[in-house]
Scaffold this motif. Structure first.
Motif, PDB file in Angstrom:
ATOM      1  N   VAL A  74       0.837  -1.201   0.000  1.00 20.08           N
ATOM      2  CA  VAL A  74       0.000   0.000   0.000  1.00 20.08           C
ATOM      3  C   VAL A  74       0.873   1.252   0.000  1.00 20.08           C
ATOM      4  N   ILE A  75       1.896   1.262   0.831  1.00 20.67           N
ATOM      5  CA  ILE A  75       2.798   2.415   0.870  1.00 20.67           C
ATOM      6  C   ILE A  75       3.506   2.571  -0.474  1.00 20.67           C
ATOM      7  N   GLY A  76       3.917   1.450  -1.065  1.00 22.91           N
ATOM      8  CA  GLY A  76       4.571   1.499  -2.377  1.00 22.91           C
ATOM      9  C   GLY A  76       3.641   2.017  -3.454  1.00 22.91           C
ATOM     10  N   LEU A  77       2.370   1.627  -3.401  1.00 18.25           N
ATOM     11  CA  LEU A  77       1.398   2.122  -4.378  1.00 18.25           C
ATOM     12  C   LEU A  77       1.181   3.625  -4.194  1.00 18.25           C
ATOM     13  N   LYS A  85      -0.725  12.155   0.916  1.00 17.78           N
ATOM     14  CA  LYS A  85      -1.621  11.935   2.048  1.00 17.78           C
ATOM     15  C   LYS A  85      -2.952  11.418   1.532  1.00 17.78           C
ATOM     16  N   THR A  86      -3.555  10.490   2.255  1.00 15.45           N
ATOM     17  CA  THR A  86      -4.764   9.833   1.760  1.00 15.45           C
ATOM     18  C   THR A  86      -5.709   9.479   2.904  1.00 15.45           C
ATOM     19  N   ASN A  87      -6.967   9.290   2.564  1.00 19.06           N
ATOM     20  CA  ASN A  87      -7.895   8.591   3.441  1.00 19.06           C
ATOM     21  C   ASN A  87      -7.802   7.110   3.099  1.00 19.06           C
ATOM     22  N   ILE A  88      -8.084   6.252   4.078  1.00 24.15           N
ATOM     23  CA  ILE A  88      -8.088   4.804   3.834  1.00 24.15           C
ATOM     24  C   ILE A  88      -9.319   4.193   4.482  1.00 24.15           C
ATOM     25  N   LEU A  89      -9.987   3.312   3.738  1.00 23.51           N
ATOM     26  CA  LEU A  89     -11.039   2.471   4.291  1.00 23.51           C
ATOM     27  C   LEU A  89     -10.625   1.027   4.080  1.00 23.51           C
ATOM     28  N   GLY A  90     -10.552   0.282   5.166  1.00 22.09           N
ATOM     29  CA  GLY A  90     -10.219  -1.130   5.087  1.00 22.09           C
ATOM     30  C   GLY A  90     -11.282  -1.959   5.758  1.00 22.09           C
ATOM     31  N   ALA A 102      -1.217   3.011   8.733  1.00 18.68           N
ATOM     32  CA  ALA A 102      -1.372   4.211   9.562  1.00 18.68           C
ATOM     33  C   ALA A 102      -0.358   4.255  10.699  1.00 18.68           C
ATOM     34  N   ILE A 103       0.135   3.095  11.115  1.00 18.93           N
ATOM     35  CA  ILE A 103       1.209   3.036  12.113  1.00 18.93           C
ATOM     36  C   ILE A 103       2.554   3.362  11.468  1.00 18.93           C
ATOM     37  N   ALA A 104       2.798   2.793  10.283  1.00 23.94           N
ATOM     38  CA  ALA A 104       4.100   2.948   9.618  1.00 23.94           C
ATOM     39  C   ALA A 104       4.324   4.358   9.103  1.00 23.94           C
ATOM     40  N   VAL A 105       3.267   4.975   8.535  1.00 24.98           N
ATOM     41  CA  VAL A 105       3.407   6.324   7.974  1.00 24.98           C
ATOM     42  C   VAL A 105       2.241   7.195   8.451  1.00 24.98           C
ATOM     43  N   PRO A 106       2.172   7.480   9.733  1.00 26.42           N
ATOM     44  CA  PRO A 106       1.005   8.194  10.273  1.00 26.42           C
ATOM     45  C   PRO A 106       0.776   9.557   9.633  1.00 26.42           C
ATOM     46  N   GLU A 107       1.838  10.197   9.211  1.00 32.34           N
ATOM     47  CA  GLU A 107       1.712  11.518   8.610  1.00 32.34           C
ATOM     48  C   GLU A 107       1.072  11.483   7.231  1.00 32.34           C
ATOM     49  N   ARG A 108       0.909  10.296   6.654  1.00 34.02           N
ATOM     50  CA  ARG A 108       0.364  10.173   5.308  1.00 34.02           C
ATOM     51  C   ARG A 108      -1.082   9.686   5.281  1.00 34.02           C
ATOM     52  N   VAL A 109      -1.676   9.484   6.452  1.00 27.33           N
ATOM     53  CA  VAL A 109      -3.067   9.026   6.533  1.00 27.33           C
ATOM     54  C   VAL A 109      -3.883  10.091   7.252  1.00 27.33           C
ATOM     55  N   GLU A 110      -4.863  10.662   6.548  1.00 34.19           N
ATOM     56  CA  GLU A 110      -5.672  11.741   7.115  1.00 34.19           C
ATOM     57  C   GLU A 110      -6.875  11.210   7.878  1.00 34.19           C
ATOM     58  N   LYS A 197       0.403   5.195  17.835  1.00 30.39           N
ATOM     59  CA  LYS A 197       1.140   5.985  16.834  1.00 30.39           C
ATOM     60  C   LYS A 197       0.220   6.562  15.767  1.00 30.39           C
ATOM     61  N   ILE A 198      -0.983   6.019  15.649  1.00 27.52           N
ATOM     62  CA  ILE A 198      -1.914   6.485  14.616  1.00 27.52           C
ATOM     63  C   ILE A 198      -2.420   7.876  14.982  1.00 27.52           C
ATOM     64  N   THR A 199      -2.263   8.816  14.061  1.00 28.91           N
ATOM     65  CA  THR A 199      -2.701  10.197  14.294  1.00 28.91           C
ATOM     66  C   THR A 199      -3.955  10.546  13.501  1.00 28.91           C
ATOM     67  N   ALA A 200      -4.372   9.678  12.607  1.00 29.46           N
ATOM     68  CA  ALA A 200      -5.546   9.945  11.766  1.00 29.46           C
ATOM     69  C   ALA A 200      -6.822   9.930  12.595  1.00 29.46           C
ATOM     70  N   ASN A 201      -7.781  10.775  12.223  1.00 27.00           N
ATOM     71  CA  ASN A 201      -9.129  10.637  12.761  1.00 27.00           C
ATOM     72  C   ASN A 201      -9.666   9.290  12.281  1.00 27.00           C
ATOM     73  N   THR A 202     -10.150   8.472  13.203  1.00 31.51           N
ATOM     74  CA  THR A 202     -10.459   7.076  12.889  1.00 31.51           C
ATOM     75  C   THR A 202     -11.884   6.715  13.283  1.00 31.51           C
ATOM     76  N   LEU A 203     -12.558   6.006  12.374  1.00 30.17           N
ATOM     77  CA  LEU A 203     -13.895   5.481  12.614  1.00 30.17           C
ATOM     78  C   LEU A 203     -13.834   3.965  12.611  1.00 30.17           C
ATOM     79  N   LEU A 204     -14.372   3.343  13.672  1.00 34.77           N
ATOM     80  CA  LEU A 204     -14.500   1.895  13.746  1.00 34.77           C
ATOM     81  C   LEU A 204     -15.971   1.518  13.577  1.00 34.77           C
TER      82      LEU A 204
END
Length: 258
Positions: A74-77, A85-90, A102-110, A197-204
């Motif tokens: 995912v990071i490579g893509l 920077k991106t939003n992610i839904l998994g 989101a742990i590996a690159v917290p600054e890149r997940v909004e 480590k996750i800094t993104a606003n997160t919805l579960l």
């Protein structure tokens, strides 16, 4: 075809719409087509990238891989597509991968949306459920086993059945060996020590009747991420987007607007 060579293998993805990037990560054994509902909702406002994870869909099938491979893919893509920077839904497996990104690159997940999630597992949730009901599914084919266990996984079996039949027309079925490799990739991961480590606003989002990743698992993830909120769907199992589509759309849209 929208393919990219990432970390030495060919990954397939599809893009829709334009705007801020929004990456979709599917569940075990599926592919990007599982997100038809989400794509239709999101493409009007976002650049939606729906990935086929390695070993799945139209992406390259390799004999063995790990959770870390999924995360780095995912990071490579993101690097390949010049996404800073991106939003992610998994969803399900995709929610595990999303946590890792989101742990590996917290600054890149909004913004981060984790659907039917858990933070750790000794095996895949599917392998665990199969082991728990081994006597019940003994002698059945792989397809028959999952059908027999569906009552432990979903709440609205009719809605999920109709959705599954539509998907079956186009979604490639993994061979036994490919499914085993996919299951092994989900063994022995534990993000709990690093979720802070996750800094993104997160919805579960969890489904009350989900026997694979029950709500207690989603609540645990939420409790370990600082900026998070949790929603339990009262009429859903492992497929809230299918079992309660109206509420699912409303909850996600409200979160994205907040």
């Amino acid at each position: 075809m929208p393919e990219a060579k990432i970390n030495g293998i060919q990954l397939y993805y599809e893009e829709y719409g334009s705007g801020h990037p929004f990456i979709l990560l599917h569940g075990l054994g599926g592919d990007h087509q599982m997100f038809g509902h989400e794509i239709e909702q999101l493409k009007a406002h976002y650049r939606v990238i729906a990935l086929d994870s390695r070993g799945h869909g139209k992406s390259e099938k390799v004999p063995q891989y790990t959770m870390e491979d999924h995360i780095q893919d995912v990071i490579g893509l993101m690097d390949h597509l010049l996404i800073k920077k991106t939003n992610i839904l998994g969803a399900s497996m995709g929610s595990y991968v999303a946590q890792g990104v989101a742990i590996a690159v917290p600054e890149r997940v909004e913004k981060l949306i984790l659907v039917v999630a858990k933070a750790f597992g000794k095996t895949s949730s599917t392998a665990r459920l199969l082991a728990e009901h081994a006597d019940e599914v003994k002698g059945l084919t792989q397809e028959e086993q999952m059908y027999a266990l569906s009552k432990y996984i979903f709440h609205d079996l009719q809605a999920v059945g109709e959705w599954s039949q539509k998907l079956a027309v186009n979604v490639p079925v993994l061979t036994f060996e490919q499914q085993e490799a996919a299951n092994r990739a989900l063994e022995n991961f534990d993000f709990r020590p690093e979720l802070h480590k996750i800094t993104a606003n997160t919805l579960l989002i969890s489904g009350k009747y989900d026997g694979l990743n029950p709500p207690k698992d989603g609540k645990e993830v939420a409790s370990l991420i600082q900026k998070s909120c949790f929603e339990e769907f009262e009429k859903s199992g492992h497929a809230p987007s299918v079992e309660e589509p109206k509420r699912y759309t409303e909850v996600i849209n409200n979160f994205l607007r907040s």
